[in-house]
Design an enzyme around this catalytic site. Structure first.
Site, PDB file in Angstrom:
ATOM      1  N   ASP A   1      -8.248  13.855  -0.045  1.00 56.35           N
ATOM      2  CA  ASP A   1      -8.812  14.846  -0.967  1.00 56.35           C
ATOM      3  C   ASP A   1      -9.790  15.804  -0.313  1.00 56.35           C
ATOM      4  O   ASP A   1     -11.006  15.663  -0.463  1.00 56.35           O
ATOM      5  CB  ASP A   1      -9.477  14.119  -2.129  1.00 56.35           C
TER       6      ASP A   1
ATOM      7  N   GLU B   1      -6.158   2.447  -0.469  1.00 60.58           N
ATOM      8  CA  GLU B   1      -7.236   1.919   0.396  1.00 60.58           C
ATOM      9  C   GLU B   1      -7.479   0.443   0.149  1.00 60.58           C
ATOM     10  O   GLU B   1      -7.857  -0.255   1.115  1.00 60.58           O
ATOM     11  CB  GLU B   1      -8.513   2.727   0.168  1.00 60.58           C
TER      12      GLU B   1
ATOM     13  N   ASP C   1      -0.263   6.536  -2.626  1.00 59.73           N
ATOM     14  CA  ASP C   1      -1.637   7.051  -2.715  1.00 59.73           C
ATOM     15  C   ASP C   1      -2.548   5.922  -3.196  1.00 59.73           C
ATOM     16  O   ASP C   1      -2.073   4.850  -3.579  1.00 59.73           O
ATOM     17  CB  ASP C   1      -1.635   8.236  -3.699  1.00 59.73           C
TER      18      ASP C   1
END
Ligand code: GLC
Length: 727
Positions: free
Chosen positions: A450, A374, A371
């Site tokens: 999310d 990015e 997670d």
């Protein structure tokens, strides 16, 4: 024009143009100021074919395509073998790295990775830059262009014609699908080279197959991971996690995979375990394993800055972290507060990072969730590393974060997957990721990040997941029930019905929201969610076979209607229905309080899964859909395997018997693939394949079986015939 080993080079006034061929359907165009072809990104796994033939008047031909180049402007026109124009440049802005193409016959533009848009992106402008969306917008919404993934690939479609364009550039890229100018489609990169592939169809399926030759297909998953997954941020202690497992069994909710979010770590330090919250980590994992669950833990890239912490110390001493220009380590902030970021661009760093997973696996962890990759950085306004931070290649060359940004997540999943495969070579690895680039399908499944517990986010997960499938990523899904905000019982029911038919099926929710496990509402919610999760398990063989197809060809598992009905314009903008494989039409209810819906059935006959009634397609029908009904239609001629028993913790472990439901109709065909669902023994031939043919007959449809490969025990199979029932 000059012929080189692998293509042609043309010198224009402003640039060179390299043209390379990857078989008859794929042509690569690279504009560069150098005579050498620049290197591809990590997405690419395919090499060009040797150049053959000789150009005539600046026209190059393959069996399927003709490419005509304007020698001054270097613009190209690509046509098919009947001289229909498939792509035509209107202008190339070399310094801005932008190409404008004429909008020709495209009625739909699809793919383009994970976007908060409707299915058809004609009339959409987007940019691709992996983003921790939550930190840039309070919630996913259509104004947010940059989502967690960047997949610069789109498909132009019309009846009888389809092509794909893949822009192989890892800098921030942008697409304008006829917004600024209705006659133009344009794409642009902020750095690097204008290096793109034209990928011909003419069917959408062929475009994706050819794109998958370039960027890879998803590996065979462990069958277990196609089941239901239960998660929450966070199951804070081992007792809480065990209680969830016990509740799943008590309530007879089939579930194979449990998640441990960030709470298991000591102060959010990756590769540590909190003594307080998970003091019997290994014993807990062993217990869950003996109950039949697989446990996934989260591993984020941000490494806490703390003297004496082994990951930080070792990485610092060896120079493994991303630096500022000048060489000092760049420090940002994620969950552990001050954090530094591994430079996954280097193979040495990937191997080091991979090796750190050894201990987690030794404790009983089954799979890994990547997670915040990015990568997220809370100190920056755009929530990621500054573009001038520095990565290094294996041979020491400095590369700016601007170039590496969009492949950072891809590199982390690569490090993770390669480690899992090295540590447990004969167990199929599972990695889940939030950030992705073209090619990520080779390493990880993806969830769409999310979202929130709002009906609109459930609705948008259909175009998001189907467009991801058209972008090469078959194993994806959205958090069922929604991540942020409070889920209601009704929303959970409708979302579980939908989630049961999307490839990655996980219920996950944020800290501070109401609990949203199926038993947290009332008996009705529990009963209906259980029924649909069970239905998922009854169809597991069908899921598994579709994943097999994806492994072989890149075909998505869930598909927009036009994928199989490209000639039917009614299908081009259907956002609220989709096909599961070719034969199952899924029509979820996407609004509260709604108890019926319109369903579009393409030409042909369709069997109502629940009532058996047969409908003539090529029209809309209305279907009642009370809370316990997700309308499903099966195309006549479909052979749909149902596992007779459910294989999940707390359920009978099956011998694998299959009931083949045969829906009367023409040209019924099914190829059944069987292996152990767990190891890589299938690569050594330990699998079986069987072909089934359904012959249409109004009274007694017949099924013929042909075993085409026998390398694994074939389960008991019985046939259930569904006759046509046109009332
Ligand atoms: C991120 C993830 C979310 C996770 C949370 C805590 O927001 O997207 O799924 O639960 O971080 O780790």
């Amino acid at each position: 024009m000059e012929r080189k080993d692998f293509g042609y080079i043309i010198e224009g006034t402003m640039s060179y143009l390299h043209i390379l061929f990857y078989g008859s359907h794929i042509v690569r165009f690279v504009y560069s100021d150098q005579k050498e072809v620049p290197p591809s990104t990590m997405a690419m796994i395919h090499a060009p074919k040797k150049a053959v033939g000789s150009p005539e008047h600046y026209t190059l031909k393959t069996e399927k395509l003709a490419v005509n180049v304007d020698r001054k402007t270097l613009s190209v026109r690509i046509s098919d073998q009947y001289d229909h124009t498939l792509s035509e440049d209107l202008g190339i802005a070399f310094s801005e790295k932008r190409i404008e193409k004429k909008r020709l016959w495209e009625i739909g533009i699809y793919g383009n990775g994970e976007k908060y848009t409707w299915l058809n992106q004609l009339g959409v402008k987007t940019s691709n830059y992996n983003s921790d969306v939550l930190r840039q917008a309070t919630i996913h919404n259509p104004m947010v262009e940059q989502m967690h993934t960047a997949i610069p690939f789109y498909i132009g479609v019309a009846p009888g014609q389809a092509y794909g364009i893949y822009l192989d550039n890892s800098y921030r890229t942008s697409f304008d699908f006829a917004v600024s100018n209705r006659e133009k489609i344009s794409f642009q990169a902020e750095g690097g080279f204008l290096d793109y592939y034209f990928i011909y169809g003419p069917t959408v399926a062929e475009v994706i197959k050819n794109y998958s030759l370039l960027t890879g297909t998803p590996p065979m998953p462990r069958k277990k991971f196609l089941g239901y997954h239960q998660s929450r941020y966070s199951y804070k202690t081992e007792d809480e996690l065990l209680a969830v497992a016990e509740n799943l069994i008590k309530h007879k909710i089939p579930c194979d995979v449990l998640y441990i979010d960030i709470a298991y770590m000591d102060a959010y330090k990756v590769f540590t375990i909190s003594e307080k919250r998970y003091k019997n980590f290994k014993a807990t994992l062993q217990k869950l394993k003996s109950m039949g669950f697989a446990v996934v833990v989260i591993v984020n890239p941000g490494v806490k800055v703390e003297e004496g912490y082994h990951v930080y110390e070792e990485g610092r001493q060896k120079g493994y972290f991303v630096t500022k220009p000048g060489g000092d380590i760049y420090q940002g902030e994620v969950w552990p507060k001050p954090a530094v970021f591994p430079d996954f661009l280097r193979s040495e760093v990937r191997q080091w990072w991979g090796g750190l997973h050894r201990e987690l696996l030794a404790q009983g962890v089954d799979a890994i969730w990547n997670d915040m990759n990015e990568p997220a950085d809370f100190t920056q306004e755009n929530a990621t590393l500054p573009e001038d931070t520095v990565h290094r290649t294996d041979d020491g060359k400095e590369v700016s974060h601007a170039e590496v940004h969009n492949i950072y997540g891809l590199l982390q999943t690569r490090a993770t997957r390669e480690a899992l495969e090295m540590i447990e070579p004969n167990k199929r690895a599972f990695v889940l990721t939030r950030a992705a680039f073209a090619g990520t399908q080779r390493y990880a499944a993806l969830w769409t990040g999310d979202n929130a517990s709002v009906w609109e986010h459930m609705e948008c997960s259909i175009p998001m997941v189907t467009n991801l499938g058209l972008s090469g990523l078959a194993f994806t899904g959205a958090d069922v029930g929604g991540y942020q905000g409070d889920c209601s019982g009704e929303l959970l029911v409708r979302w579980t019905q939908l989630g049961a038919f999307l490839p990655y099926f996980r219920n996950h929710s944020e800290i501070g929201t109401v609990r949203q496990e199926p038993w947290e509402f009332n008996d009705q919610v529990l009963d209906i969610t259980r029924e649909y999760i069970r239905l998922r398990y009854y169809l597991l063989t069908y899921w598994y076979n579709l994943m097999r197809e994806s492994t072989l060809t890149g075909a998505p598992v869930v598909r927009p209607l036009f994928y199989h009905h490209q000639d039917d314009l009614n299908t081009y903008n259907i956002n609220d229905q989709f096909l599961f494989g070719e034969g199952v039409m899924v029509c979820p209810v996407l609004r509260p309080g709604v108890n019926h819906r319109m369903v579009y059935l393409p030409l042909g006959l369709w069997h109502d899964y629940w009532t058996g009634e047969t409908h003539v397609g090529g029209r809309y029908i209305t279907r009642e859909a009370p809370l316990d009904i997700l309308p499903l239609y099966i195309k006549a001629g479909t052979i749909l395997p149902h596992d007779r028993l459910i294989s999940a913790p707390g359920y009978e472990q099956t011998g694998g018997a299959i009931d083949m439901h045969c829906y009367a109709g023409d040209n019924g065909f099914y190829r059944l693939y069987i292996d152990d669902g767990l190891t890589n023994n299938y690569l050594q031939g330990e699998y079986s394949e069987m072909e089934l043919f359904l012959e249409d007959d109004p009274v007694q449809p017949l099924v013929k079986e042909k075993i085409t490969k026998k390398g694994f025990p074939i389960p008991e199979i019985s046939y259930k015939i569904h006759l046509k029932d046109c009332r």
